[in-house]
Write an enzyme that holds these catalytic residues in place. Sequence first.
Site, PDB file in Angstrom:
ATOM      1  N   LYS A 251       0.807  -1.230   0.000  1.00  0.00           N
ATOM      2  CA  LYS A 251       0.000   0.000   0.000  1.00  0.00           C
ATOM      3  C   LYS A 251       0.844   1.287   0.000  1.00  0.00           C
ATOM      4  O   LYS A 251       0.404   2.321  -0.490  1.00  0.00           O
ATOM      5  CB  LYS A 251      -0.945   0.013   1.204  1.00  0.00           C
ATOM      6  CG  LYS A 251      -2.111  -0.958   1.072  1.00  0.00           C
ATOM      7  CD  LYS A 251      -3.073  -0.803   2.243  1.00  0.00           C
ATOM      8  CE  LYS A 251      -4.207  -1.806   2.138  1.00  0.00           C
ATOM      9  NZ  LYS A 251      -5.201  -1.638   3.207  1.00  0.00           N
TER      10      LYS A 251
ATOM     11  N   ASP B 279      -9.961   2.941   1.953  1.00  0.00           N
ATOM     12  CA  ASP B 279     -10.081   2.402   3.313  1.00  0.00           C
ATOM     13  C   ASP B 279     -10.638   3.493   4.242  1.00  0.00           C
ATOM     14  O   ASP B 279     -11.540   3.238   5.049  1.00  0.00           O
ATOM     15  CB  ASP B 279      -8.715   1.970   3.870  1.00  0.00           C
ATOM     16  CG  ASP B 279      -8.272   0.618   3.326  1.00  0.00           C
ATOM     17  OD1 ASP B 279      -9.134  -0.179   2.914  1.00  0.00           O
ATOM     18  OD2 ASP B 279      -7.047   0.360   3.325  1.00  0.00           O
TER      19      ASP B 279
HETATM   20  P1  NAP Z   1      -0.558  -2.983  10.451  1.00  0.00           P
HETATM   21  O1  NAP Z   1      -0.130  -1.783   9.692  1.00  0.00           O
HETATM   22  O2  NAP Z   1       0.314  -4.176  10.528  1.00  0.00           O
HETATM   23  O3  NAP Z   1      -0.911  -2.494  11.952  1.00  0.00           O
HETATM   24  C1  NAP Z   1      -1.256  -3.412  12.957  1.00  0.00           C
HETATM   25  C2  NAP Z   1      -1.497  -2.665  14.259  1.00  0.00           C
HETATM   26  O4  NAP Z   1      -1.909  -3.636  15.240  1.00  0.00           O
HETATM   27  C3  NAP Z   1      -0.238  -1.985  14.818  1.00  0.00           C
HETATM   28  O5  NAP Z   1      -0.595  -0.781  15.442  1.00  0.00           O
HETATM   29  C4  NAP Z   1       0.247  -3.001  15.872  1.00  0.00           C
HETATM   30  O6  NAP Z   1       0.938  -2.431  16.931  1.00  0.00           O
HETATM   31  C5  NAP Z   1      -1.070  -3.490  16.404  1.00  0.00           C
HETATM   32  N1  NAP Z   1      -0.930  -4.768  17.088  1.00  0.00           N
HETATM   33  C6  NAP Z   1      -0.636  -5.975  16.545  1.00  0.00           C
HETATM   34  N2  NAP Z   1      -0.603  -6.913  17.508  1.00  0.00           N
HETATM   35  C7  NAP Z   1      -0.866  -6.273  18.679  1.00  0.00           C
HETATM   36  C8  NAP Z   1      -0.967  -6.700  20.035  1.00  0.00           C
HETATM   37  N3  NAP Z   1      -0.805  -7.982  20.383  1.00  0.00           N
HETATM   38  N4  NAP Z   1      -1.267  -5.773  20.966  1.00  0.00           N
HETATM   39  C9  NAP Z   1      -1.462  -4.491  20.646  1.00  0.00           C
HETATM   40  N5  NAP Z   1      -1.377  -4.021  19.376  1.00  0.00           N
HETATM   41  C10 NAP Z   1      -1.082  -4.904  18.409  1.00  0.00           C
HETATM   42  O7  NAP Z   1      -1.950  -3.533   9.899  1.00  0.00           O
HETATM   43  P2  NAP Z   1      -3.188  -2.704   9.288  1.00  0.00           P
HETATM   44  O8  NAP Z   1      -3.128  -2.772   7.817  1.00  0.00           O
HETATM   45  O9  NAP Z   1      -3.261  -1.396   9.955  1.00  0.00           O
HETATM   46  O10 NAP Z   1      -4.423  -3.658   9.731  1.00  0.00           O
HETATM   47  C11 NAP Z   1      -4.811  -3.782  11.092  1.00  0.00           C
HETATM   48  C12 NAP Z   1      -6.046  -4.688  11.172  1.00  0.00           C
HETATM   49  O11 NAP Z   1      -7.125  -4.084  10.475  1.00  0.00           O
HETATM   50  C13 NAP Z   1      -5.864  -6.062  10.520  1.00  0.00           C
HETATM   51  O12 NAP Z   1      -6.557  -7.016  11.294  1.00  0.00           O
HETATM   52  C14 NAP Z   1      -6.547  -5.913   9.171  1.00  0.00           C
HETATM   53  O13 NAP Z   1      -7.070  -7.137   8.669  1.00  0.00           O
HETATM   54  C15 NAP Z   1      -7.668  -4.958   9.525  1.00  0.00           C
HETATM   55  N6  NAP Z   1      -8.122  -4.154   8.372  1.00  0.00           N
HETATM   56  C16 NAP Z   1      -9.444  -4.184   8.076  1.00  0.00           C
HETATM   57  C17 NAP Z   1      -9.920  -3.435   7.017  1.00  0.00           C
HETATM   58  C18 NAP Z   1     -11.380  -3.481   6.687  1.00  0.00           C
HETATM   59  O14 NAP Z   1     -11.748  -3.095   5.579  1.00  0.00           O
HETATM   60  N7  NAP Z   1     -12.227  -3.894   7.605  1.00  0.00           N
HETATM   61  C19 NAP Z   1      -9.042  -2.640   6.251  1.00  0.00           C
HETATM   62  C20 NAP Z   1      -7.689  -2.608   6.603  1.00  0.00           C
HETATM   63  C21 NAP Z   1      -7.232  -3.383   7.673  1.00  0.00           C
HETATM   64  P3  NAP Z   1       2.546  -2.269  16.876  1.00  0.00           P
HETATM   65  O15 NAP Z   1       2.739  -1.086  15.992  1.00  0.00           O
HETATM   66  O16 NAP Z   1       2.885  -2.061  18.296  1.00  0.00           O
HETATM   67  O17 NAP Z   1       3.072  -3.546  16.291  1.00  0.00           O
END
Ligand code: NAP
Length: 287
Positions: free
Chosen positions: A71, A107
């Site tokens: 992305k 998004d």
């Molecule tokens: P990302 O950039 O990898 O960010 C993940 C976030 O989750 C980071 O802030 C990370 O914290 C945090 N995290 C992971 N494990 C954790 C834990 N055990 N405790 C606390 N914080 C934790 O991923 P993303 O693209 O933002 O996506 C995040 C989630 O949203 C995913 O599940 C994805 O499938 C979902 N999503 C959904 C949609 C939708 O359309 N519904 C769209 C996009 C994403 P750290 O920085 O500390 O590692």
Amino acid sequence: MTISGKTKICALIGDPVEHTMSPAMHNTAFQKMGLDYLYVSFRVKPEHLPQAVAGLKALNIAGFNVTIPHKVAVIPLLDSLDPLAEKIGAVNTVVNNNGILRGYNTDAEGFLRALMEHGINPSGKNVIILGAGGAARAIAYILAQKGARLTILNRQQELDWAENIAQLILDELHREVKVFELGHIADVIPGANLVVNATSVGMSPAHNASPVPAGLLDKVAAVFDIVYNPLQTRLLKEAAAAGAKTIGGVDMLVWQGALAFEKWTGKPAPIDLMRQEAVIMLERHED
Ligand code: NAP
């Protein structure tokens, strides 16, 4: 549907792409609307991204979605950027306009549409965002743009990311964002109108986890969990049991897809049908 020499192609590029809902959502929508389009997904490794984007352009495909991990990396490969995508620094939808590839971030807008559909206008609301990754950044930006008062909570070791989002919003939108470590959740949650889980906590297969202790949820009016697999996360179940309004990630997923559909085809997306298709696919995953 008959595929012919005139069929327009849309695609998804990411790595992995095996579990995506997008081909099912879009192909069903194209069919329903009688549009001569086809949506396919391609697993593209990071080192092949430049060739993949050049190839999609050379093949004159109508548009494509971009997912993890491309992305951000896709941006320098595009010809132009929508201002919102530029500010957020991430693109999930590309439109090919006569050989000009323009990047968008649906998004952010998809999250907002899902929220508004559930009757929540973020203007003036106290919103807590959990997480500071890519999705959190898009959500924080659009919520701040719509006048929400934001607090971002993230794990201690990555507080820089949250500070970075707060700085972006201060510079661009002149709005203050509070930033705390996730451990302070009990202090900030009273009085929150909305809590958004933008971490991956609770996502399958670790679906027994929740980023919010259940005992705090009766202090919150509404919870939006952007995790969509499973459809009913532990956080959503516990929030509903505590009397909060709940919104699931599938709604954001469907809206980001619907907005991409509209950009590629110029037609209104059959949103209910796309939602139905996404839910069927996700329920199948849960079996
Ligand atoms: P990302 O950039 O990898 O960010 C993940 C976030 O989750 C980071 O802030 C990370 O914290 C945090 N995290 C992971 N494990 C954790 C834990 N055990 N405790 C606390 N914080 C934790 O991923 P993303 O693209 O933002 O996506 C995040 C989630 O949203 C995913 O599940 C994805 O499938 C979902 N999503 C959904 C949609 C939708 O359309 N519904 C769209 C996009 C994403 P750290 O920085 O500390 O590692």
